[in-house]
Write a protein that holds these residues in place. Structure first.
Motif, PDB file in Angstrom:
ATOM      1  N   PRO A   1      38.006 -44.286 -24.619  1.00 25.89           N
ATOM      2  CA  PRO A   1      39.067 -44.133 -25.630  1.00 25.89           C
ATOM      3  C   PRO A   1      38.830 -44.991 -26.862  1.00 25.89           C
ATOM      4  O   PRO A   1      39.265 -44.623 -27.962  1.00 25.89           O
ATOM      5  N   HIS A   2      38.142 -46.116 -26.699  1.00 23.34           N
ATOM      6  CA  HIS A   2      37.860 -46.955 -27.861  1.00 23.34           C
ATOM      7  C   HIS A   2      36.811 -46.315 -28.760  1.00 23.34           C
ATOM      8  O   HIS A   2      36.864 -46.466 -29.980  1.00 23.34           O
ATOM      9  N   LYS A   3      35.887 -45.574 -28.158  1.00 24.52           N
ATOM     10  CA  LYS A   3      34.928 -44.849 -28.994  1.00 24.52           C
ATOM     11  C   LYS A   3      35.635 -43.735 -29.760  1.00 24.52           C
ATOM     12  O   LYS A   3      35.344 -43.499 -30.935  1.00 24.52           O
ATOM     13  N   GLU A   4      36.583 -43.064 -29.106  1.00 24.13           N
ATOM     14  CA  GLU A   4      37.334 -42.023 -29.797  1.00 24.13           C
ATOM     15  C   GLU A   4      38.140 -42.609 -30.950  1.00 24.13           C
ATOM     16  O   GLU A   4      38.224 -42.020 -32.034  1.00 24.13           O
ATOM     17  N   LEU A   5      38.743 -43.777 -30.716  1.00 24.78           N
ATOM     18  CA  LEU A   5      39.482 -44.439 -31.798  1.00 24.78           C
ATOM     19  C   LEU A   5      38.554 -44.787 -32.944  1.00 24.78           C
ATOM     20  O   LEU A   5      38.876 -44.543 -34.122  1.00 24.78           O
TER      21      LEU A   5
ATOM     22  N   LEU B   1      51.970 -51.571 -29.349  1.00 25.04           N
ATOM     23  CA  LEU B   1      51.322 -52.722 -28.710  1.00 25.04           C
ATOM     24  C   LEU B   1      51.915 -54.052 -29.128  1.00 25.04           C
ATOM     25  O   LEU B   1      51.575 -55.084 -28.544  1.00 25.04           O
ATOM     26  N   VAL B   2      52.786 -54.047 -30.154  1.00 30.01           N
ATOM     27  CA  VAL B   2      53.255 -55.307 -30.731  1.00 30.01           C
ATOM     28  C   VAL B   2      54.772 -55.280 -30.884  1.00 30.01           C
ATOM     29  O   VAL B   2      55.424 -54.251 -30.707  1.00 30.01           O
ATOM     30  N   ASP B   3      55.324 -56.447 -31.222  1.00 26.60           N
ATOM     31  CA  ASP B   3      56.771 -56.582 -31.383  1.00 26.60           C
ATOM     32  C   ASP B   3      57.227 -56.335 -32.817  1.00 26.60           C
ATOM     33  O   ASP B   3      58.367 -55.913 -33.040  1.00 26.60           O
ATOM     34  N   GLU B   4      56.378 -56.644 -33.777  1.00 26.25           N
ATOM     35  CA  GLU B   4      56.708 -56.428 -35.183  1.00 26.25           C
ATOM     36  C   GLU B   4      55.483 -55.886 -35.901  1.00 26.25           C
ATOM     37  O   GLU B   4      54.349 -56.251 -35.578  1.00 26.25           O
ATOM     38  N   LEU B   5      55.728 -55.051 -36.897  1.00 34.66           N
ATOM     39  CA  LEU B   5      54.643 -54.484 -37.689  1.00 34.66           C
ATOM     40  C   LEU B   5      55.146 -54.309 -39.107  1.00 34.66           C
ATOM     41  O   LEU B   5      56.197 -53.698 -39.327  1.00 34.66           O
ATOM     42  N   HIS B   6      54.426 -54.860 -40.067  1.00 32.80           N
ATOM     43  CA  HIS B   6      54.800 -54.647 -41.452  1.00 32.80           C
ATOM     44  C   HIS B   6      53.571 -54.735 -42.343  1.00 32.80           C
ATOM     45  O   HIS B   6      52.501 -55.182 -41.915  1.00 32.80           O
ATOM     46  N   THR B   7      53.748 -54.311 -43.574  1.00 32.88           N
ATOM     47  CA  THR B   7      52.654 -54.307 -44.544  1.00 32.88           C
ATOM     48  C   THR B   7      52.928 -55.370 -45.599  1.00 32.88           C
ATOM     49  O   THR B   7      54.047 -55.486 -46.105  1.00 32.88           O
ATOM     50  N   SER B   8      51.890 -56.135 -45.924  1.00 33.48           N
ATOM     51  CA  SER B   8      52.032 -57.189 -46.923  1.00 33.48           C
ATOM     52  C   SER B   8      52.147 -56.572 -48.317  1.00 33.48           C
ATOM     53  O   SER B   8      51.840 -55.392 -48.517  1.00 33.48           O
ATOM     54  N   PRO B   9      52.589 -57.356 -49.313  1.00 32.40           N
ATOM     55  CA  PRO B   9      52.678 -56.810 -50.681  1.00 32.40           C
ATOM     56  C   PRO B   9      51.357 -56.269 -51.210  1.00 32.40           C
ATOM     57  O   PRO B   9      51.357 -55.374 -52.061  1.00 32.40           O
ATOM     58  N   LEU B  10      50.218 -56.774 -50.723  1.00 32.43           N
ATOM     59  CA  LEU B  10      48.920 -56.272 -51.178  1.00 32.43           C
ATOM     60  C   LEU B  10      48.389 -55.144 -50.314  1.00 32.43           C
ATOM     61  O   LEU B  10      47.370 -54.537 -50.655  1.00 32.43           O
ATOM     62  N   GLY B  11      49.042 -54.874 -49.170  1.00 32.40           N
ATOM     63  CA  GLY B  11      48.624 -53.747 -48.351  1.00 32.40           C
ATOM     64  C   GLY B  11      47.980 -54.096 -47.028  1.00 32.40           C
ATOM     65  O   GLY B  11      47.598 -53.185 -46.281  1.00 32.40           O
ATOM     66  N   SER B  12      47.834 -55.373 -46.690  1.00 32.26           N
ATOM     67  CA  SER B  12      47.325 -55.733 -45.369  1.00 32.26           C
ATOM     68  C   SER B  12      48.366 -55.400 -44.311  1.00 32.26           C
ATOM     69  O   SER B  12      49.573 -55.509 -44.549  1.00 32.26           O
TER      70      SER B  12
ATOM     71  N   ASN C   1      34.268 -52.422 -41.483  1.00 34.31           N
ATOM     72  CA  ASN C   1      34.512 -53.280 -40.346  1.00 34.31           C
ATOM     73  C   ASN C   1      35.474 -52.621 -39.364  1.00 34.31           C
ATOM     74  O   ASN C   1      36.239 -53.278 -38.676  1.00 34.31           O
ATOM     75  N   ARG C   2      35.429 -51.294 -39.286  1.00 32.69           N
ATOM     76  CA  ARG C   2      36.321 -50.604 -38.358  1.00 32.69           C
ATOM     77  C   ARG C   2      35.936 -50.900 -36.906  1.00 32.69           C
ATOM     78  O   ARG C   2      36.772 -50.754 -36.001  1.00 32.69           O
ATOM     79  N   ALA C   3      34.688 -51.336 -36.676  1.00 25.03           N
ATOM     80  CA  ALA C   3      34.304 -51.765 -35.327  1.00 25.03           C
ATOM     81  C   ALA C   3      35.160 -52.941 -34.885  1.00 25.03           C
ATOM     82  O   ALA C   3      35.597 -53.026 -33.728  1.00 25.03           O
ATOM     83  N   SER C   4      35.428 -53.871 -35.795  1.00 27.44           N
ATOM     84  CA  SER C   4      36.233 -55.039 -35.448  1.00 27.44           C
ATOM     85  C   SER C   4      37.707 -54.690 -35.303  1.00 27.44           C
ATOM     86  O   SER C   4      38.419 -55.301 -34.503  1.00 27.44           O
ATOM     87  N   ILE C   5      38.189 -53.726 -36.078  1.00 24.77           N
ATOM     88  CA  ILE C   5      39.558 -53.237 -35.882  1.00 24.77           C
ATOM     89  C   ILE C   5      39.702 -52.690 -34.463  1.00 24.77           C
ATOM     90  O   ILE C   5      40.715 -52.906 -33.786  1.00 24.77           O
ATOM     91  N   THR C   6      38.686 -51.980 -33.995  1.00 26.92           N
ATOM     92  CA  THR C   6      38.710 -51.438 -32.634  1.00 26.92           C
ATOM     93  C   THR C   6      38.701 -52.552 -31.609  1.00 26.92           C
ATOM     94  O   THR C   6      39.419 -52.488 -30.597  1.00 26.92           O
ATOM     95  N   ALA C   7      37.896 -53.598 -31.839  1.00 25.42           N
ATOM     96  CA  ALA C   7      37.873 -54.735 -30.914  1.00 25.42           C
ATOM     97  C   ALA C   7      39.228 -55.432 -30.870  1.00 25.42           C
ATOM     98  O   ALA C   7      39.707 -55.825 -29.794  1.00 25.42           O
ATOM     99  N   LEU C   8      39.864 -55.599 -32.022  1.00 22.32           N
ATOM    100  CA  LEU C   8      41.176 -56.230 -32.065  1.00 22.32           C
ATOM    101  C   LEU C   8      42.213 -55.361 -31.345  1.00 22.32           C
ATOM    102  O   LEU C   8      43.110 -55.872 -30.665  1.00 22.32           O
ATOM    103  N   THR C   9      42.091 -54.049 -31.474  1.00 20.85           N
ATOM    104  CA  THR C   9      42.971 -53.145 -30.735  1.00 20.85           C
ATOM    105  C   THR C   9      42.789 -53.325 -29.235  1.00 20.85           C
ATOM    106  O   THR C   9      43.774 -53.377 -28.473  1.00 20.85           O
ATOM    107  N   ALA C  10      41.535 -53.439 -28.781  1.00 19.94           N
ATOM    108  CA  ALA C  10      41.268 -53.664 -27.356  1.00 19.94           C
ATOM    109  C   ALA C  10      41.894 -54.969 -26.888  1.00 19.94           C
ATOM    110  O   ALA C  10      42.418 -55.065 -25.768  1.00 19.94           O
ATOM    111  N   CYS C  11      41.863 -55.997 -27.726  1.00 15.60           N
ATOM    112  CA  CYS C  11      42.494 -57.277 -27.409  1.00 15.60           C
ATOM    113  C   CYS C  11      44.001 -57.102 -27.222  1.00 15.60           C
ATOM    114  O   CYS C  11      44.580 -57.583 -26.225  1.00 15.60           O
ATOM    115  N   LEU C  12      44.655 -56.431 -28.162  1.00 16.41           N
ATOM    116  CA  LEU C  12      46.099 -56.221 -28.068  1.00 16.41           C
ATOM    117  C   LEU C  12      46.457 -55.401 -26.840  1.00 16.41           C
ATOM    118  O   LEU C  12      47.486 -55.656 -26.180  1.00 16.41           O
TER     119      LEU C  12
END
Length: 356
Positions: free
Chosen positions: A3-7, A35-46, A178-189
């Motif tokens: 599933p992480h490869k599909e992501l 996967l988380v308790d809060e989710l929001h976008t920063s003023p710059l888009g992060s 760096n979408r590989a690292s986004i996937t790794a962070l998703t696996a962590c969560l």
């Protein structure tokens, strides 16, 4: 299918160039929201995701940041229906001719990057040298009047190479940095859904790492964590490249950064944990700055103890980057284990003394 490869296949199929990350940000938000308790976008888009810990308040917090922006191109001129381009991040012009692209105009327009025949180029240009971006163009097949209706100067151009499964567990495609690292962070969560952890964990998909580090500076300042980890990619070892301290084999685990951007105590804690887990890893020497979001996070506010965790990829900043899914899984597991083992005394015992 992993599933992480599909992501990851999905993430690298989406545009999201530096400063224009919305398409990929929306996809990451959909994955992180449950996967988380809060989710929001920063003023710059992060994208900021908070998973609360179980410790007494005020709780300590750790920030894992992986940039979601990708390299790409921008339309600078329109000449007789053909598009002249400049890169929005470091791209070697040698890899551009023949690439399939998407022009993000009033609608998405398929195109190819073309190079005129050497016989049609200025005589001063050597036939044995790469042609600079000045002489490259994007061919869309549109008539000149159609082009000017659909495309304007400043429109973005992204790579359109389809993800490709290779042998073993390798995946090839653009934007693995760096979408590989986004996937790794998703696996962590995901792993932390079933693991208690005392500290709050912040996951951030940052903007503009390839350009300004704006996401790193602003998100670290806003969140103000006790520890910060930049999760990024590094140079994978392969035929034709160096086999020294600058490159690392695929499939042999993530790398731990060591240099001025790295807090020695945090490095030592990650190194000790990887050894306890019998996890393969490399030590990545960074004699100068790390070239990652750690450069911004480290100096936010009064200074944050910072670490760099990287995943080796081959052919960085090309449309055919290659990664091992095992390295992504190992990086995600290491982050989750590190978070789960953080206790109230970690910072008190954190020392500036340390060796690689």
């Amino acid at each position: 299918m992993d599933p992480h490869k599909e992501l990851l296949r999905k993430l690298i199929s989406l545009p999201g160039l530096s400063g224009y990350e919305q398409p990929v940000r929306d996809a990451i938000a959909d994955v992180w929201r449950p996967l988380v308790d809060e989710l929001h976008t920063s003023p710059l888009g992060s994208l900021h995701a908070l998973k609360r810990g179980s410790g007494d308040e005020p709780r300590r917090s750790i920030l894992f940041m992986a940039h979601m922006d990708a390299i790409g191109l921008m339309v600078t001129r329109i000449v007789d229906g053909f598009l002249k381009i400049a890169d929005t991040a470091g791209i070697d012009p040698r890899i551009l001719p023949g690439q399939q692209v998407i022009v993000h105009g009033r609608r998405d327009i398929p195109g190819i990057i073309a190079q005129p025949n050497p016989a049609l180029l200025p005589p001063a240009l050597s036939k044995d040298q790469p042609v600079s971006k000045e002489y490259l163009l994007v061919e869309t097949g549109l008539l000149p009047e159609e082009t000017t209706q659909l495309v304007q100067i400043g429109d973005l151009v992204s790579f359109a190479q389809e993800p490709l499964d290779l042998s073993q567990d390798y995946l090839a495609g653009h934007s693995l940095d760096n979408r590989a690292s986004i996937t790794a962070l998703t696996a962590c969560l995901e792993e932390l859904q079933n693991r208690p952890h005392r500290w709050d964990i912040w996951g951030v998909a940052s903007v503009q790492e390839e350009q300004t580090l704006a996401g790193a500076f602003t998100s670290a300042f806003s969140i103000h964590p006790d520890l910060a980890v930049a999760v990024d990619v590094t140079f994978g070892r392969g035929a034709g490249g160096p086999s020294d301290y600058r490159t690392f084999p695929l499939g042999k685990g993530p790398t731990l950064g060591w240099g001025p951007n790295i807090h020695p105590g945090v490095y030592g804690a990650f190194k000790d944990l990887a050894q306890q887990l019998s996890m393969a890893f490399g030590t990545e020497l960074m004699p100068k700055h790390s070239g990652t979001d750690a450069m911004g996070m480290q100096v936010a506010a009064e200074g944050i103890p910072t670490m760099v965790l990287s995943i080796p990829i081959r052919y960085m900043h090309t449309p055919i980057e290659v990664v091992s899914m095992q390295d992504i899984a190992s990086a995600g597991h290491l982050m989750a284990e590190f978070t789960a083992r953080l206790d109230a005394n970690f910072l008190q015992n954190l020392s500036l003394d340390g060796r690689a």
